[in-house]
Design a protein around this motif. Sequence first.
Motif, PDB file in Angstrom:
ATOM      1  N   ALA A  54       0.418   9.573  -6.719  1.00 19.37           N
ATOM      2  CA  ALA A  54       0.145   8.218  -6.235  1.00 19.37           C
ATOM      3  C   ALA A  54      -0.537   7.376  -7.319  1.00 19.37           C
ATOM      4  N   GLN A  55      -1.479   7.964  -8.026  1.00 19.51           N
ATOM      5  CA  GLN A  55      -2.166   7.225  -9.091  1.00 19.51           C
ATOM      6  C   GLN A  55      -1.201   6.873 -10.218  1.00 19.51           C
ATOM      7  N   PHE A  56      -0.322   7.796 -10.556  1.00 20.68           N
ATOM      8  CA  PHE A  56       0.667   7.550 -11.611  1.00 20.68           C
ATOM      9  C   PHE A  56       1.591   6.394 -11.218  1.00 20.68           C
ATOM     10  N   ALA A 101      -1.885  -0.754  -3.824  1.00 18.97           N
ATOM     11  CA  ALA A 101      -3.103  -0.063  -3.395  1.00 18.97           C
ATOM     12  C   ALA A 101      -2.692   1.330  -2.921  1.00 18.97           C
ATOM     13  N   ILE A 102      -3.520   2.330  -3.140  1.00 13.29           N
ATOM     14  CA  ILE A 102      -3.199   3.676  -2.661  1.00 13.29           C
ATOM     15  C   ILE A 102      -4.213   4.088  -1.606  1.00 13.29           C
ATOM     16  N   ARG A 103      -3.717   4.790  -0.607  1.00 14.41           N
ATOM     17  CA  ARG A 103      -4.554   5.157   0.538  1.00 14.41           C
ATOM     18  C   ARG A 103      -4.252   6.588   0.954  1.00 14.41           C
ATOM     19  N   ALA A 104      -5.276   7.407   1.071  1.00 19.44           N
ATOM     20  CA  ALA A 104      -5.135   8.794   1.499  1.00 19.44           C
ATOM     21  C   ALA A 104      -5.462   8.917   2.980  1.00 19.44           C
ATOM     22  N   THR A 162       0.845  -1.197   0.000  1.00 22.51           N
ATOM     23  CA  THR A 162       0.000   0.000   0.000  1.00 22.51           C
ATOM     24  C   THR A 162       0.880   1.247   0.000  1.00 22.51           C
ATOM     25  N   LEU A 163       0.553   2.186  -0.871  1.00 22.85           N
ATOM     26  CA  LEU A 163       1.222   3.486  -0.935  1.00 22.85           C
ATOM     27  C   LEU A 163       0.313   4.516  -0.286  1.00 22.85           C
ATOM     28  N   THR A 164       0.784   5.124   0.801  1.00 24.74           N
ATOM     29  CA  THR A 164      -0.009   6.103   1.555  1.00 24.74           C
ATOM     30  C   THR A 164       0.400   7.522   1.157  1.00 24.74           C
TER      31      THR A 164
END
Length: 583
Positions: A436-438, A451-454, A422-424
């Motif tokens: 993050a999306q890129f 997975a990306i998490r804000a 996961t990338l926060t």
Amino acid sequence: MRKPFLSLVSGLAALAVLLAACSSSQHRTQPGPRDDQPVRGGTLTIAATQDALILNPLLAQDSAANLINRLVFDSLLRQDDQLQLRPGLAESLPEVADGGRKWTFRLRRDVKFHDGQLLTSKDVRFTFEALFHPGHAGARTSNFDTLRGAVALRHTYDTLLTSASAGKLRRDEADRQAVDAWEQWRKGSGAIQTPDPYTVIFTLDVPSAPTLAYVASLGILPEHLLKDDIGIKMKDSAFGRSPVGSGRYVFGEWRPGDRIVLKANDSWWGGRPNIDSVVWRIYASTESAMAALESGEADSAVVRPASAEHFTHQVQHVRLIEYPTTAYSHVALDLNSDLFRDVRVRQALAHAVDRDALIDRALGGHGTPAWSHATPSRWDYNPDLTRFPYNPTQAAVLLDKAGWVRGGDGIRANDGKRFAFTLTYTAGQKRDMETAQFLQTAWRTVGAEVAIRAVDDATLLETTDASNRERKQPQAYLLGWELGSEPDSSSLWACDGVFNDIGYCNLRVDNLLKQGRGEMALERRKAIYQEVQAVLAEDQPYIWLYFPSAIQGINTRARGPVGGTAAGLYWNLENWWIAPTGG
């Protein structure tokens, strides 16, 4: 304290930088009016989105206060556009003795505080001694721990606090003993000596170029106004809302949430500034600040990349100044994780990122690639770093060699463990979201399931606080550091660095950082820090991404040497002027 793009080091360049020129900053600036002569008068209104918290150089930490303080207060040395230190309150560069353990500053004899009182060595000594008072509420004291006896003094404070917390000593008695220890230190340690009104001698336990850089850059306070407010009382003193310094501009008024007004110092030792008044005007958002710039209500404002085209072609009275910042964006990786422990994996992730395309998407093209903990704007920059440019084929080769094999669904695995993490990133930041999306897409291409998490600022900072033993370390997170002009980064890259939350530990880097702190000769320091940059670039404990450019809109009536540099935009504000109406 850490947050996205908060300055890692708030001090100026190492004193060694004084001995040689730094790398020139490169910036793009629309042509501005330069063919007229300086005139006095006028007001420069700076549109800002942040009010100051306190106007006291010992206590201020926010960027608004730091900018205002640099105009109101003088320091022993000043910083120029190439991050070199030049004479300030000190009439010349310091005299160095005892292998770098003793530094002597000779003060100018014509400097007065804004209330007319002479500034002397006793004010300099008061300023630095106040930092070590046990009641001091600021965050900068640790920058000066190499001053003679400072570490022992702080150890005494810690011991007394521990005893009070354990009930072995009454708190009031612990406080009294702490003040006694401080009095003994300032009177008997010899850390700061003032043999005459215009000489200040600093003595260190060990040579330390970073410490002396901090010494040279701290704004000097008037003892006659603050001697009764030393310690915890300084935080609540009226001085912090109505400061008296010796700098280029005199404090005028402060309407909280609305504006701070400064007036030109007619008696400044460097010569009266051309512009009569500077107004720091507070707006609710960047959009409203840009609207004020466009309407002519403000003369200077940050311009968003998406609005740059509009100002360039539609707003004739505004010119844009674009210049590289020293704030880089990166992805930090948990090096204690099996996913990222192998350097080949980290290098592969770096190869998988098309930085030019990322800069176009997230920054609208207004940025430059980052490759290590280094900036071309600073004197120690290593231009020959190992780089991992966009090459997904090479990324795949490295992952294969590291044992991460693609499965039928395209996601790699190693010994049954999927390459998934996961990338926060910080919620509410469009640039971070797009970055993050890129990255999610780029890394999926080479076989990583991301997975990306804000999360909000506070949550992200809490989970990346190396001192918080109860935290849950993110697998990967997107943040940034703004590099100061002092290259020592021990707090980040030393094995026991206070900001080293990712588990990076390279004994070669540790030894280099130790050498750099004790080295006083510029060329040797430069070689040391260039080697640090090279090792970091090879190790890739971060995936370095980009340096966003700063874009500032300036009303064309602001004339003179107006341009963005590594030292910021307003470093030479005293030399600007306002063109008369119709100019």
